[in-house]
Design an enzyme around this catalytic site. Structure first.
Site, mmCIF file in Angstrom:
data_model
loop_
_atom_site.group_PDB
_atom_site.id
_atom_site.type_symbol
_atom_site.label_atom_id
_atom_site.label_comp_id
_atom_site.label_asym_id
_atom_site.label_seq_id
_atom_site.Cartn_x
_atom_site.Cartn_y
_atom_site.Cartn_z
ATOM 1 N N GLU A 168 43.328 51.747 35.926
ATOM 2 C CA GLU A 168 42.535 51.352 37.232
ATOM 3 C C GLU A 168 43.153 51.779 38.363
ATOM 4 O OE1 GLU A 168 41.381 46.973 37.350
ATOM 5 O OE2 GLU A 168 43.309 46.807 36.160
ATOM 6 N N SER A 201 33.390 45.776 46.629
ATOM 7 C CA SER A 201 33.982 44.943 45.866
ATOM 8 C C SER A 201 33.674 43.447 46.111
ATOM 9 C CB SER A 201 35.545 45.045 45.973
ATOM 10 O OG SER A 201 35.955 46.335 45.800
ATOM 11 N N GLU A 213 39.312 34.057 33.747
ATOM 12 C CA GLU A 213 40.723 34.770 33.897
ATOM 13 C C GLU A 213 40.901 34.683 35.613
ATOM 14 O OE1 GLU A 213 40.266 39.027 33.197
ATOM 15 O OE2 GLU A 213 38.650 39.359 34.696
ATOM 16 N N ASN A 228 42.351 37.267 38.917
ATOM 17 C CA ASN A 228 42.836 38.427 39.489
ATOM 18 C C ASN A 228 43.671 38.140 40.673
ATOM 19 O OD1 ASN A 228 41.284 40.420 37.399
ATOM 20 N ND2 ASN A 228 39.454 39.049 38.403
ATOM 21 N N SER A 240 39.207 45.536 34.905
ATOM 22 C CA SER A 240 38.186 46.542 35.081
ATOM 23 C C SER A 240 37.300 46.562 33.890
ATOM 24 C CB SER A 240 38.559 47.874 35.713
ATOM 25 O OG SER A 240 39.085 47.449 36.798
#
Length: 323
Positions: free
Chosen positions: A14, A297, A286, A288, A164
């Protein structure tokens, strides 16, 4: 004026996305409040990179740098490294030892959330729903029939600790299972295999904004590909719809679940959690803790929708770290 080191790059696949995120932070920081420095963290070098592209090595003993004979130290670190060592607790622990505040969560929360299966195991007792899963470590015997019996088909094979969508496969037949496992092992020595959840995928940003845990407007993910993979994330093969097209009731449930997870884990800084909504119930995939911060983003999109500019978003993170 506070000296801010924006760390970017990292040791994982990433790194390129992280360099972009770091660049966005650099160009949007309030120059009247902060003196910003771009610091590239790679396995082979830690360097401060000035605007001309010249590199100055970072002294790892105290995280300082010498420029034109003058030693520069940093008041605070803005963490923009996705993946290791910025999102798995290594940099957080290093800065804690040095006594330098940084914008992401603490090292334990970083390490825990970076490990998908450990995160989900910790949250499950609090009533947070997750997919049915099967775990493999490198070297384990692979019993395809048992895996399929446990999670059914189709299923997802994921590296346990990577971001990612690198190394993720959607498996529809038994024949596809072994190649998918081999693909995931290229990214990590631990694998999580999860049942396919058929529902609406949403991404929920939760941040501490001005001292208050705040759930940002929710984003719905509609991927043109089979799932929200690397192409969908970064090469325009998806629609990200903010605010998500979900009912008020579902919105309230997802928001409450994301906020609950943030608070249970004693999180700080940014977080972005992914959920699939099945029969109006959110299932967590999940979390992040160093989400993408490029202008496109998801978290910056959500902040914009909430009326928070990038400059305000980044200043807030730094001010909270310093206080």
């Amino acid at each position: 004026m506070k000296n801010v080191a924006i760390i970017m790059g990292g040791y994982s696949s990433e790194y390129q996305i992280s360099l972009t995120s770091g660049g966005v932070v650099y160009s949007n920081l309030d120059k009247s409040k902060y003196t910003a420095y771009k610091v590239h963290i790679f396995k082979e070098k830690w360097v401060y990179v000035d605007d001309s592209g010249a590199e100055f090595p970072i002294n790892k003993n105290d995280f300082s740098v010498v420029v034109s004979g003058k030693t520069i130290t940093f008041d605070v670190v803005f963490n923009a490294i996705h993946g290791t060592p910025g999102e798995d607790g290594l940099m957080q622990a290093y800065f804690e030892l040095l006594g330098i505040p940084q914008t992401s969560c603490d090292y334990y929360q970083s390490a825990l959330t970076f490990n998908k299966r450990d995160l989900l195991s910790v949250l499950k007792p609090y009533g947070i729903k997750t997919a049915t899963s099967y775990y493999l470590n490198w070297g384990d015997v692979i019993d395809a029939d048992l895996i399929i019996k446990t999670v059914s088909l189709p299923c997802f094979v994921k590296p346990n600790k990577s971001g990612s969508s690198f190394g993720i496969s959607k498996v529809k037949t038994k024949d596809e299972l072994l190649p998918a496992i081999e693909n995931a092992y290229k990214e990590d020595n631990e694998i999580i295999i999860e049942s396919f959840l058929d529902g609406v995928e949403v991404s929920v940003g939760v941040i501490n904004y001005k001292g208050k845990v705040t759930v940002l407007p929710i984003t719905e993910i509609v991927s043109e590909n089979d799932f929200f993979d690397y192409e969908a994330k970064y090469l325009g093969k998806s629609k990200e719809i903010t605010p998500a097209r979900i009912t008020d009731d579902v919105h309230a449930r997802v928001s409450a679940t994301a906020k609950k997870a943030y608070e249970i884990l004693k999180m700080k800084g940014f977080s972005r959690s992914e959920f699939i909504i099945v029969n109006n119930e959110p299932y967590m995939l999940e979390m992040n803790t160093v989400p993408g911060l490029t202008t496109e983003s998801i978290l910056p999109q959500q902040a914009r929708q909430a009326g928070i500019s990038l400059s305000e978003l980044f200043s807030n993170a730094i001010d909270l770290a310093l206080n």
